[in-house]
Design a protein around this motif. Structure first.
Motif, mmCIF file in Angstrom:
data_model
loop_
_atom_site.group_PDB
_atom_site.id
_atom_site.type_symbol
_atom_site.label_atom_id
_atom_site.label_comp_id
_atom_site.label_asym_id
_atom_site.label_seq_id
_atom_site.Cartn_x
_atom_site.Cartn_y
_atom_site.Cartn_z
ATOM 1 N N SER A 82 -5.824 4.861 4.770
ATOM 2 C CA SER A 82 -7.217 4.427 4.620
ATOM 3 C C SER A 82 -7.443 3.065 5.261
ATOM 4 O O SER A 82 -8.474 2.835 5.907
ATOM 5 C CB SER A 82 -7.582 4.368 3.133
ATOM 6 N N TRP A 83 -6.481 2.158 5.076
ATOM 7 C CA TRP A 83 -6.619 0.825 5.679
ATOM 8 C C TRP A 83 -6.634 0.924 7.202
ATOM 9 O O TRP A 83 -7.486 0.305 7.861
ATOM 10 C CB TRP A 83 -5.467 -0.071 5.227
ATOM 11 N N GLU A 107 -6.589 7.057 -9.690
ATOM 12 C CA GLU A 107 -5.274 7.665 -9.533
ATOM 13 C C GLU A 107 -4.362 7.397 -10.739
ATOM 14 O O GLU A 107 -3.772 8.314 -11.321
ATOM 15 C CB GLU A 107 -4.599 7.156 -8.251
ATOM 16 N N PHE A 160 -7.503 -5.436 1.279
ATOM 17 C CA PHE A 160 -7.628 -4.003 1.037
ATOM 18 C C PHE A 160 -6.775 -3.581 -0.154
ATOM 19 O O PHE A 160 -7.196 -2.753 -0.976
ATOM 20 C CB PHE A 160 -7.210 -3.221 2.292
ATOM 21 N N ALA A 161 -5.583 -4.141 -0.264
ATOM 22 C CA ALA A 161 -4.673 -3.789 -1.364
ATOM 23 C C ALA A 161 -5.276 -4.144 -2.719
ATOM 24 O O ALA A 161 -5.170 -3.366 -3.680
ATOM 25 C CB ALA A 161 -3.337 -4.496 -1.172
ATOM 26 N N TYR A 177 -9.580 -0.095 -7.924
ATOM 27 C CA TYR A 177 -10.164 1.237 -8.062
ATOM 28 C C TYR A 177 -9.151 2.235 -8.619
ATOM 29 O O TYR A 177 -9.477 3.065 -9.475
ATOM 30 C CB TYR A 177 -10.706 1.731 -6.720
ATOM 31 N N HIS A 178 -7.924 2.150 -8.146
ATOM 32 C CA HIS A 178 -6.919 3.129 -8.563
ATOM 33 C C HIS A 178 -6.502 2.985 -10.025
ATOM 34 O O HIS A 178 -5.950 3.923 -10.599
ATOM 35 C CB HIS A 178 -5.704 3.060 -7.635
ATOM 36 N N LEU A 216 0.822 -1.206 0.000
ATOM 37 C CA LEU A 216 0.000 0.000 0.000
ATOM 38 C C LEU A 216 0.857 1.257 0.000
ATOM 39 O O LEU A 216 1.891 1.318 0.679
ATOM 40 C CB LEU A 216 -0.902 0.014 1.238
ATOM 41 N N ASN A 217 0.405 2.288 -0.749
ATOM 42 C CA ASN A 217 1.081 3.578 -0.694
ATOM 43 C C ASN A 217 0.560 4.361 0.515
ATOM 44 O O ASN A 217 -0.250 3.859 1.303
ATOM 45 C CB ASN A 217 0.924 4.347 -2.001
ATOM 46 N N ALA A 229 -8.081 -1.642 -3.480
ATOM 47 C CA ALA A 229 -7.528 -0.324 -3.789
ATOM 48 C C ALA A 229 -6.906 -0.314 -5.181
ATOM 49 O O ALA A 229 -7.068 0.651 -5.942
ATOM 50 C CB ALA A 229 -6.492 0.068 -2.743
ATOM 51 N N GLN A 238 -1.495 6.945 0.933
ATOM 52 C CA GLN A 238 -2.937 7.175 0.968
ATOM 53 C C GLN A 238 -3.680 5.893 1.328
ATOM 54 O O GLN A 238 -4.610 5.893 2.146
ATOM 55 C CB GLN A 238 -3.400 7.686 -0.398
ATOM 56 N N GLU A 239 -3.240 4.793 0.740
ATOM 57 C CA GLU A 239 -3.900 3.508 0.986
ATOM 58 C C GLU A 239 -3.644 3.000 2.399
ATOM 59 O O GLU A 239 -4.546 2.454 3.053
ATOM 60 C CB GLU A 239 -3.425 2.495 -0.050
#
Length: 374
Positions: A140-141, A365, A353-354, A360-361, A133-134, A357, A136-137
C-alpha cells in the motif's frame, strides 16, 4: 437536383478525393522517409531481454516468480517482449544483480533492495524494516502512499527503474543451533541476516554476515555460522535447513513484510513503446501479488510437515529479547535516516505511513484476529 447533376457532382468529388489521396500519399511517403523509425514500426519491433536473479534457477517462490512474470509479459505482448530468466551464477553471482542491470549486462534483475545498502543506505527501506510494515502495508505504501515515487527518485541515480516484485509476508526469525533464552545468547552469535536487521543484531553483540541463499545449508551445517534467517517454512524446507539446525524461532521481527524488487535498466525501459511499458508494469503487480498468495498457502503446508514429519522445534523468541530488538531497531532506523538526505526523505514517508496504518489496524486487522481467537 437532377440525377445526372448529382452523379456529376459525386464524380468530381471522387476525383478530387483521389487526387488529394495521391498528393497525400506522396507527402506521407516523404514524411516517412524523413523519420528513421515510424511509430507503427516501433509498435511491431521485438525486444529480447535478459533477467538475472539472486536466487537458484526455479527455486520455489523466489525463483519461480520471475519466470511467471516473464511468461505473462510474453503472452500479453504477443511475443514482442521476450524475457529470458537466469538464476544466480548463470551470468552474474547472486549479489551482483544490481550492478549487472545498472551497467546493461542484463536488462532486468530480480532481487532484494536491502542487499544494496552499500550503494545507498536508503535502499533498505524498500525491502524490510525491523518491526516495520507488513506485506499488505508495504504494498500500500509503495503503490498508494508515495513510496514508489521515492524509489524511482533513488534508483534513477543508478540508471535503474524499480518495481515491487513479490512479497514473502512475515518471515520466521530463523534457524539456530542453540537456544535463545536471553539477550546474552545473542552475544557472539554469528548469523546470516542482511539489511537493517543485521545492524540490530550487531548492536546487541551478534555478528551478522551476508551469505547467498544457495550457500546457507553448507554454512550452517559446517558451523561457519551459528544461525540463519532465510524466509519461512516453504523455502526453508526446500533448502533442507531443518537438517542443519535444531531450533526454529519466530516471529520474523527483522522482516515483517519482505518485498522483492524487479529492476530495469533505465535506458532499456525508456526504449520501450508505451504499450509494452504498461504490460511490464501490470505484470510486475500481478507477480507481486501472486508471490504473496503462493507463500501464504505453501508456508501453511510446509510448517505442518516440518513439525509432524521432521520433528522441528518451533519456538517463540522471549518477550524481553523482542523488546530489546524493537528498541534497538528504532534507534538504527533513525540513525540511518539521519545519515543522508535521501534516507531521511524515505524514512519520513515510511514512518508516517506506518503510524497511520497501525492506528487503523488496531481496530481492523488486529481486532479481527483477536476476535477470531476468542
Amino acid at each position: 437536383m437532377k440525377r445526372r447533376h448529382v452523379l456529376t457532382a459525386l464524380g468530381v468529388g471522387a476525383a478530387s478525393a483521389a487526387l488529394a489521396g495521391c498528393n497525400g500519399s506522396k507527402e506521407e511517403a516523404a514524411s516517412t522517409e524523413a523519420k528513421p523509425v515510424a511509430p507503427a514500426a516501433k509498435q511491431q519491433e521485438t525486444y529480447n531481454w535478459k533477467l538475472v536473479t539472486s536466487w537458484p534457477k526455479n527455486f520455489p517462490g523466489l525463483g519461480t516468480a520471475p519466470e511467471r512474470f516473464a511468461k505473462m509479459v510474453s503472452e500479453m505482448s504477443a511475443g514482442r517482449l521476450n524475457i529470458k530468466v537466469f538464476g544466480a551464477g548463470e551470468i552474474v553471482p547472486a549479489l551482483q544483480v544490481f550492478d549487472a542491470v545498472q551497467n546493461g549486462t542484463a536488462e532486468m534483475g530480480h532481487s532484494g533492495a536491502y542487499y544494496w545498502k552499500g550503494k545507498s543506505p536508503a535502499t533498505q527501506f524498500f525491502t524490510a524494516v525491523p518491526f516495520g510494515l507488513n506485506a499488505q502495508e508495504m504494498s500500500s505504501w509503495l503503490h498508494n502512499g508515495g513510496g514508489q515515487e521515492l524509489w524511482d527518485e533513488l534508483y534513477a541515480g543508478f540508471n535503474l527503474k524499480p518495481f515491487a516484485g513479490g512479497s514473502t509476508g512475515v518471515q520466521m526469525a530463523g534457524w539456530f543451533n542453540r537456544k535463545i533464552e536471553s539477550l546474552e545468547d545473542l552475544k557472539g552469535l554469528k548469523m546470516r541476516i542482511p539489511g537493517l536487521g543485521g545492524e540490530v543484531l550487531k548492536r546487541l553483540g551478534g555478528s551478522p554476515v551476508n551469505v547467498p541463499g544457495g550457500e546457507l545449508f553448507t554454512a550452517l551445517q559446517t558451523g561457519s555460522i551459528d544461525a540463519t534467517e532465510w524466509v519461512g517454512p516453504y523455502n526453508d524446507m526446500a533448502f533442507g535447513l531443518y537438517k542443519a539446525a535444531k531450533y526454529y524461532y519466530y516471529p520474523g521481527w527483522h522482516e515483517p513484510g519482505s518485498t522483492l524488487e524487479f529492476t530495469i535498466n533505465l535506458e532499456a525501459w525508456n526504449a520501450l513503446p508505451d504499450d509494452l511499458k504498461a504490460i511490464v508494469e501490470y505484470a510486475t503487480k500481478a507477480a507481486h501479488l501472486s508471490m504473496l498468495d503462493e507463500y501464504t498457502a505453501r508456508n501453511n503446508q510446509a510448517l505442518q510437515q516440518l513439525k509432524n514429519d521432521h520433528g522441528v522445534q518451533v519456538l517463540k523468541l522471549p518477550d524481553d529479547v523482542l523488546i530489546s530488538l524493537r528498541e534497538t531497531a528504532e534507534q538504527v532506523a533513525k540513525e540511518v535516516a539521519a545519515g543522508d538526505p535521501m534516507s531521511g526523505k524515505v524514512y519520513a514517508s515510511f514512518s508516517k505511513f506506518a503510524k497511520q496504518a497501525a492506528e487503523y489496524h488496531k481496530i481492523s486487522e488486529m481486532a479481527y484476529y483477536d476476535a477470531r481467537m476468542l
